[in-house]
Write an enzyme that holds these catalytic residues in place. Structure first.
Site, PDB file in Angstrom:
ATOM      1  N   SER A 453       1.119  -0.975   0.048  1.00  0.00           N
ATOM      2  CA  SER A 453      -0.228  -0.084   0.054  1.00  0.00           C
ATOM      3  C   SER A 453       0.969   1.021   0.181  1.00  0.00           C
ATOM      4  CB  SER A 453      -0.648  -0.301   1.173  1.00  0.00           C
ATOM      5  OG  SER A 453       0.279   0.775   2.441  1.00  0.00           O
ATOM      6  N   ASP A 454       1.171   1.626   1.138  1.00  0.00           N
ATOM      7  CA  ASP A 454       2.888   2.392   1.354  1.00  0.00           C
ATOM      8  C   ASP A 454       3.480   2.578  -0.128  1.00  0.00           C
ATOM      9  OD1 ASP A 454       4.581   0.685   1.962  1.00  0.00           O
ATOM     10  OD2 ASP A 454       4.677   1.896   3.947  1.00  0.00           O
ATOM     11  N   CYS A 455       4.272   1.763  -0.504  1.00  0.00           N
ATOM     12  CA  CYS A 455       4.987   2.112  -1.901  1.00  0.00           C
ATOM     13  C   CYS A 455       4.295   2.643  -3.043  1.00  0.00           C
ATOM     14  CB  CYS A 455       5.661   0.240  -1.953  1.00  0.00           C
ATOM     15  SG  CYS A 455       6.519  -0.049  -0.829  1.00  0.00           S
TER      16      CYS A 455
END
Ligand code: LAN
Length: 721
Positions: A453-455
């Site tokens: 998600s954060d990448c």
């Protein structure tokens, strides 16, 4: 002979090593050794090669920075020299000490001898990382445990080190002092059983039949956190097959060396719950223990003759998952543990001459990094996307991207990011229970194939930042950005927060089934302020350039993330970090979220509390420093010395919060500047990262990227540049 002296005797000629980038796939890293000769002469070492191995880089001394901004400029002058020809910044990714032994055991099962130079450098690394207590821990900063010490002792022996060479006698004494290998944690029991140095009867039941459960069952394995799923699956296959690798005389020697009693006299079933106290971070839950007792009875029943088809079906289902994972990831698998385990499963089932084994062997080198201390197996096949994403944002935000000398770097960076976005879902998307990846960015390379998600958030932010520059090409179309947005919107959990790779698929009570005594909070994907912020900020930036696309959903999503971030704040004002060390890291992210929500020191009690928390941790020299023990214990733990990375995070965080305490920010910057080396670099300090609450992992690029970012941002905030 001391461990360091022993390590030196294994040093290979550093002039022989080269990092090959992107040979088989985008962003790939592979170290090769060239013997002296024409090939070596025709391929000179790059700055990246030299820097990674701690050799003099030949980069010039820079005029001493007179201001924070000049220091940021110098930092980037150095760091841009580490850009590879494909546009990204290759970096080592070490720390965990339980990875190399698994690979050594896998290679033994394959009967493949690694080249001499590789073996020598693997030995050198382990000797260099031996602690003064004469053992190894779970990771390079931790005190010795049975898991770390036994696994690495065994690896060294298999790599050709004699039982009494260098520090080996003392290491063996340490193993005995800690109670011997019988009390090794479960993952160690599995590895030693595969090797033939432990008995599968000493491993708790790990039935592959779990893969036959219908999907609606609340604890079905597809609901587990992806890393647990991909490690459990090959373990269950090997356990149910009672797989043991080929026999070699060394195995009989090891059986004599690592136990405190004769091997034949060990009561194996009694070892299942025998875990050495030094290793025990997360004791088995009563529910898990009871389940194991029931499963043990089930195993003892004339079961194979009653329901043989169930075990067969379980083995088949587990094996299918192994094949899906291999084929989805170009035979890398998601990470190093599953890499070695899957390799062995494919060998056990399909034989050494199979295509699967050939493809697996071809992807071993992707995990081996050559550092100044020797060679080791990395935490993933690199941290390519993660590092370049932060750097991109740092150089654009600070204005460094517009300096003529940095333009080529930025053009190459956007090209790399463009090729890193995943354009389709994995081949075995549904069958492998995978989250969609069309439009997502991975942590390392697109071939590895996993959405994070954060990448995805940081990758999209980096892309938008670089594409906002007047002079860069704009390869990532709005449609492709929308794909990334779709992925992120699909990953929001009902409570508003974001997990790492997938939606949270089951109850946190599944932690009761955690079999890995060395890790905490691993059974499901939890929600994290770091991941939540990266998504929220990406959506916020995106809606500025494409205000119409899914506008209502984005607005609702952002509001719900902010609410979740509010709820996750601790009474002391901080947030707990799960992927970086620790409160400093997560508080920086959370304050970014709150800044987007319009909450600053002037109008928000939450932000004031968070800033007060950070300020209360500033050290006498103006810096900040936290150790990974904060993550382990849940209590802020000061490093004995301030650290440039945490100082940068604190400076960035205070500026997100618009802290009026300019003096604190100035002192933080002064500390970072005082540690800058003449060539513009910063030296490596303590470890910056963490996973599963208990295992530290290094992010060596952070010291450059976040120092540059913090100095550049502070210069603007303080009105200096
Ligand atoms: C990582 C590295 C990156 C990290 C962030 C992107 C920083 C995070 O925000 C989300 C989770 C993620 C992707 C992550 C998860 C766990 C990983 C893959 C690691 C810490 C790197 C190594 C670790 C992996 C589990 C190590 C192998 C060991 C096992 C226990 C299987």
């Amino acid at each position: 002979m001391s461990a360091k002296e022993a390590a030196e005797t294994y040093r290979t000629d550093p002039a022989g090593w080269r990092l090959k980038v992107g040979e088989d796939s985008h962003g790939q890293h592979k170290w090769v050794y060239l013997p002296p000769g024409p090939q070596r002469d025709a391929w000179p070492q790059t700055v990246v090669d030299k820097y990674s191995m701690g050799l003099p880089t030949g980069l010039p001394e820079l005029p001493k920075a007179q201001s924070a901004f000049e220091a940021a400029q110098n930092g980037l002058k150095f760091y841009r020299e580490l850009q590879s020809e494909d546009g990204h910044f290759a970096s080592e990714y070490g720390g965990p000490l339980f990875l190399t032994p698994g690979l050594v055991i896998a290679m033994h099962c394959y009967g493949v001898e690694m080249p001499r130079e590789r073996k020598a450098e693997l030995i050198r690394y382990l000797f260099n990382k031996l602690r003064p207590e004469m053992g190894w821990g779970l990771h390079t900063e931790a005190p010795p445990t049975v898991f770390g010490t036994v696994m690495n002792y065994v690896a060294l022996r298999m790599l050709g080190v004699g039982p009494d060479d260098g520090p080996m006698t003392a290491v063996r004494a340490k193993i005995h002092e800690l109670g011997g290998a019988a009390g090794i944690p479960t993952w160690g029991k599995v590895w030693l059983s595969v090797l033939g140095c432990y008995d599968w009867d000493g491993v708790n039941p790990t039935p592959p039949e779990l893969w036959c459960l219908p999907d609606w069952v609340p604890f079905a394995p597809w609901r587990w956190w992806i890393h647990v799923r991909v490690v459990f699956t090959p373990i269950s296959f090997l356990w149910a097959s009672r797989y043991v690798g080929p026999h070699r005389p060394l195995i009989d020697e090891l059986k004599k060396e690592i136990y405190t009693q004769p091997y034949e006299s060990i009561n194996w079933p009694a070892q299942r719950e025998n875990i050495a106290p030094v290793d025990l971070y997360n004791p088995h839950h009563l529910v898990f223990k009871s389940l194991n007792r029931i499963l043990a009875i089930y195993e003892k029943m004339p079961y194979m003759s009653c329901v043989p088809s169930l075990r067969k079906a379980g083995l088949k289902a587990a094996y299918n998952q192994i094949v899906y994972e291999d084929e989805n990831t170009g035979y890398q698998t998601i990470g190093p543990v599953s890499k070695s385990l899957n390799m062995i499963c494919r060998l056990a089932k399909e034989g050494r001459d199979s295509e699967a084994c050939r493809l697996h062997l071809a992807k071993v080198d992707d995990f081996l990094w050559m550092s100044k201390d020797g060679m080791f197996m990395t935490g993933t096949n690199g941290s390519q996307l993660w590092d370049i994403s932060f750097l991109s944002q740092a150089v654009v935000e600070t204005g460094l991207a517009n300096e003529a000398e940095n333009k080529k770097m930025c053009i190459d960076m956007i090209d790399w990011l463009d090729k890193c976005q995943m354009r389709q879902n994995p081949r075995w998307h549904r069958e492998g229970y995978r989250q969609s990846s069309k439009g997502a960015w991975p942590f390392s390379t697109p071939e590895q194939s996993y959405t994070v998600s954060d990448c995805t958030g940081e990758g999209l932010k980096a892309t938008m930042a670089l594409q906002s520059l007047s002079y860069t090409p704009k390869p990532v179309s709005l449609d492709r950005m929308r794909d990334a947005v779709d992925v992120m919107l699909s990953m929001q959990n009902p409570s508003g927060g974001y997990a790492s790779y997938e939606l949270q698929r089951g109850s946190e009570r599944m932690e009761w089934l955690n079999a890995a005594e060395v890790f905490g909070k691993i059974m499901v994907d939890y929600l994290y302020p770091e991941c939540s912020t990266s998504v929220l900020s990406a959506l916020e930036h995106f809606r500025k350039i494409d205000p119409k696309y899914r506008a209502v959903e984005i607005a609702v999503c952002i509001d719900r993330v902010v609410e979740w971030i509010h709820r996750d704040q601790r009474p002391d004002g901080s947030w707990y970090g799960s992927w970086g060390v620790c409160f400093t890291y997560a508080t920086m992210f959370a304050l970014e979220s709150l800044a987007i929500a319009g909450e600053t020191h002037a109008n928000s009690e939450r932000v004031r509390r968070a800033c007060a928390f950070l300020l209360s941790k500033q050290m006498a020299d103006g810096g900040w420093g936290e150790t990974y023990m904060s993550c382990v214990t849940g209590e802020y733990t000061h490093h004995e010395q301030s650290q440039v990375v945490m100082t940068s995070w604190s400076v960035l965080a205070l500026i997100y919060g618009k802290s009026p305490d300019h003096e604190a920010i100035r002192r933080g910057c002064a500390l970072i500047m005082s540690r800058q080396l003449p060539d513009g670099a910063w030296a490596q300090e303590g470890t910056e990262g963490i996973f599963n609450k208990n295992c530290a992992i290094d992010y060596p690029a952070f010291k450059h990227i976040f120092c540059i970012w913090a100095l550049g941002r502070a210069a603007k905030y303080l009105g200096e540049a």
